[in-house]
Design a protein around this motif. Structure first.
Motif, PDB file in Angstrom:
ATOM      1  N   MET A   1       0.676  -1.005  -0.280  1.00  0.00           N
ATOM      2  CA  MET A   1      -0.057   0.064  -0.039  1.00  0.00           C
ATOM      3  C   MET A   1       0.581   1.181  -0.257  1.00  0.00           C
ATOM      4  O   MET A   1       1.679   1.606   0.710  1.00  0.00           O
ATOM      5  CB  MET A   1      -0.809   0.234   0.950  1.00  0.00           C
ATOM      6  N   THR A   2       0.528   2.073  -1.016  1.00  0.00           N
ATOM      7  CA  THR A   2       1.398   3.204  -1.256  1.00  0.00           C
ATOM      8  C   THR A   2       1.368   4.616   0.224  1.00  0.00           C
ATOM      9  O   THR A   2      -0.222   4.416  -0.103  1.00  0.00           O
ATOM     10  CB  THR A   2       0.946   4.197  -1.934  1.00  0.00           C
ATOM     11  N   THR A   3       2.082   5.540   0.364  1.00  0.00           N
ATOM     12  CA  THR A   3       1.786   5.732   1.511  1.00  0.00           C
ATOM     13  C   THR A   3       1.497   7.278   0.908  1.00  0.00           C
ATOM     14  O   THR A   3       1.336   8.425   1.142  1.00  0.00           O
ATOM     15  CB  THR A   3       2.431   6.233   2.133  1.00  0.00           C
ATOM     16  N   GLU A   4       1.553   7.107  -0.493  1.00  0.00           N
ATOM     17  CA  GLU A   4       1.549   8.546  -1.389  1.00  0.00           C
ATOM     18  C   GLU A   4       0.015   9.383  -1.840  1.00  0.00           C
ATOM     19  O   GLU A   4      -0.435   8.030  -2.518  1.00  0.00           O
ATOM     20  CB  GLU A   4       2.793   8.978  -2.691  1.00  0.00           C
ATOM     21  N   PRO A   5       0.016  10.301  -1.566  1.00  0.00           N
ATOM     22  CA  PRO A   5      -1.966  10.543  -1.711  1.00  0.00           C
ATOM     23  C   PRO A   5      -2.036  10.468  -3.555  1.00  0.00           C
ATOM     24  O   PRO A   5      -1.090  10.785  -4.208  1.00  0.00           O
ATOM     25  CB  PRO A   5      -1.512  11.755  -1.248  1.00  0.00           C
ATOM     26  N   ARG A   6      -2.941   9.735  -3.651  1.00  0.00           N
ATOM     27  CA  ARG A   6      -3.786   9.540  -5.077  1.00  0.00           C
ATOM     28  C   ARG A   6      -4.736  10.503  -5.002  1.00  0.00           C
ATOM     29  O   ARG A   6      -5.749  10.019  -4.614  1.00  0.00           O
ATOM     30  CB  ARG A   6      -4.232   7.950  -6.025  1.00  0.00           C
ATOM     31  N   TRP A   7      -4.442  11.483  -6.008  1.00  0.00           N
ATOM     32  CA  TRP A   7      -5.356  12.414  -5.306  1.00  0.00           C
ATOM     33  C   TRP A   7      -6.610  12.543  -6.577  1.00  0.00           C
ATOM     34  O   TRP A   7      -6.617  12.147  -7.973  1.00  0.00           O
ATOM     35  CB  TRP A   7      -4.725  14.086  -5.940  1.00  0.00           C
ATOM     36  N   TYR A   8      -7.866  13.261  -6.493  1.00  0.00           N
ATOM     37  CA  TYR A   8      -8.597  12.817  -7.529  1.00  0.00           C
ATOM     38  C   TYR A   8      -9.766  13.729  -7.606  1.00  0.00           C
ATOM     39  O   TYR A   8      -9.414  14.082  -5.875  1.00  0.00           O
ATOM     40  CB  TYR A   8      -9.234  11.404  -7.865  1.00  0.00           C
ATOM     41  N   ALA A  27      -7.063   7.083   3.702  1.00  0.00           N
ATOM     42  CA  ALA A  27      -7.998   6.208   4.739  1.00  0.00           C
ATOM     43  C   ALA A  27      -7.130   5.267   6.118  1.00  0.00           C
ATOM     44  O   ALA A  27      -7.809   5.133   6.838  1.00  0.00           O
ATOM     45  CB  ALA A  27      -8.801   5.862   4.528  1.00  0.00           C
ATOM     46  N   ALA A  28      -6.850   4.347   4.978  1.00  0.00           N
ATOM     47  CA  ALA A  28      -5.996   2.817   5.839  1.00  0.00           C
ATOM     48  C   ALA A  28      -4.826   3.214   6.927  1.00  0.00           C
ATOM     49  O   ALA A  28      -4.859   3.012   7.876  1.00  0.00           O
ATOM     50  CB  ALA A  28      -5.402   1.911   5.266  1.00  0.00           C
ATOM     51  N   HIS A  29      -4.542   4.205   6.587  1.00  0.00           N
ATOM     52  CA  HIS A  29      -3.544   5.259   7.747  1.00  0.00           C
ATOM     53  C   HIS A  29      -4.352   6.311   8.366  1.00  0.00           C
ATOM     54  O   HIS A  29      -3.600   6.515   9.313  1.00  0.00           O
ATOM     55  CB  HIS A  29      -2.252   5.634   6.899  1.00  0.00           C
ATOM     56  N   GLY A  30      -5.387   6.305   8.702  1.00  0.00           N
ATOM     57  CA  GLY A  30      -6.191   7.384   9.527  1.00  0.00           C
ATOM     58  C   GLY A  30      -6.292   8.642   9.317  1.00  0.00           C
ATOM     59  O   GLY A  30      -7.100   9.493   9.663  1.00  0.00           O
ATOM     60  N   THR A  31      -6.510   9.496   7.665  1.00  0.00           N
ATOM     61  CA  THR A  31      -6.407  10.553   8.091  1.00  0.00           C
ATOM     62  C   THR A  31      -7.206  10.521   5.815  1.00  0.00           C
ATOM     63  O   THR A  31      -6.676   9.239   5.789  1.00  0.00           O
ATOM     64  CB  THR A  31      -4.959  10.412   7.787  1.00  0.00           C
ATOM     65  N   VAL A  32      -7.474  11.753   5.489  1.00  0.00           N
ATOM     66  CA  VAL A  32      -7.893  11.744   4.511  1.00  0.00           C
ATOM     67  C   VAL A  32      -7.562  12.834   4.256  1.00  0.00           C
ATOM     68  O   VAL A  32      -8.203  14.651   4.652  1.00  0.00           O
ATOM     69  CB  VAL A  32      -9.461  12.010   4.057  1.00  0.00           C
TER      70      VAL A  32
END
Length: 66
Positions: A1-8, A27-32
């Protein structure tokens, strides 16, 4: 799983320029993270997943009508 944001942007965005982008892949890391689409290199706000879920539920329920 990546920790880099994939923006949309929302599919409801009509390229009017007043859009935000979200990176729900974190979200799996607790943040959006949320950022201004006009300033992709600027700051992003980071919301706790429970706060983001509550916000989305309120929007869908029509709690933020003008």
């Amino acid at each position: 799983m990546t920790t880099e944001p994939r923006w949309y942007k929302s599919s409801y965005s009509s390229n009017g320029g007043a859009c935000v982008e979200v990176a729900t892949n974190l979200a799996a890391h607790g943040t959006v993270p949320v950022r201004d689409s006009k300033n992709p290199h600027g700051p992003a706000l980071a919301f706790d997943t429970s706060a983001w879920s509550a916000f989305v539920a309120d929007v869908k329920a029509g709690d933020f009508t003008a």
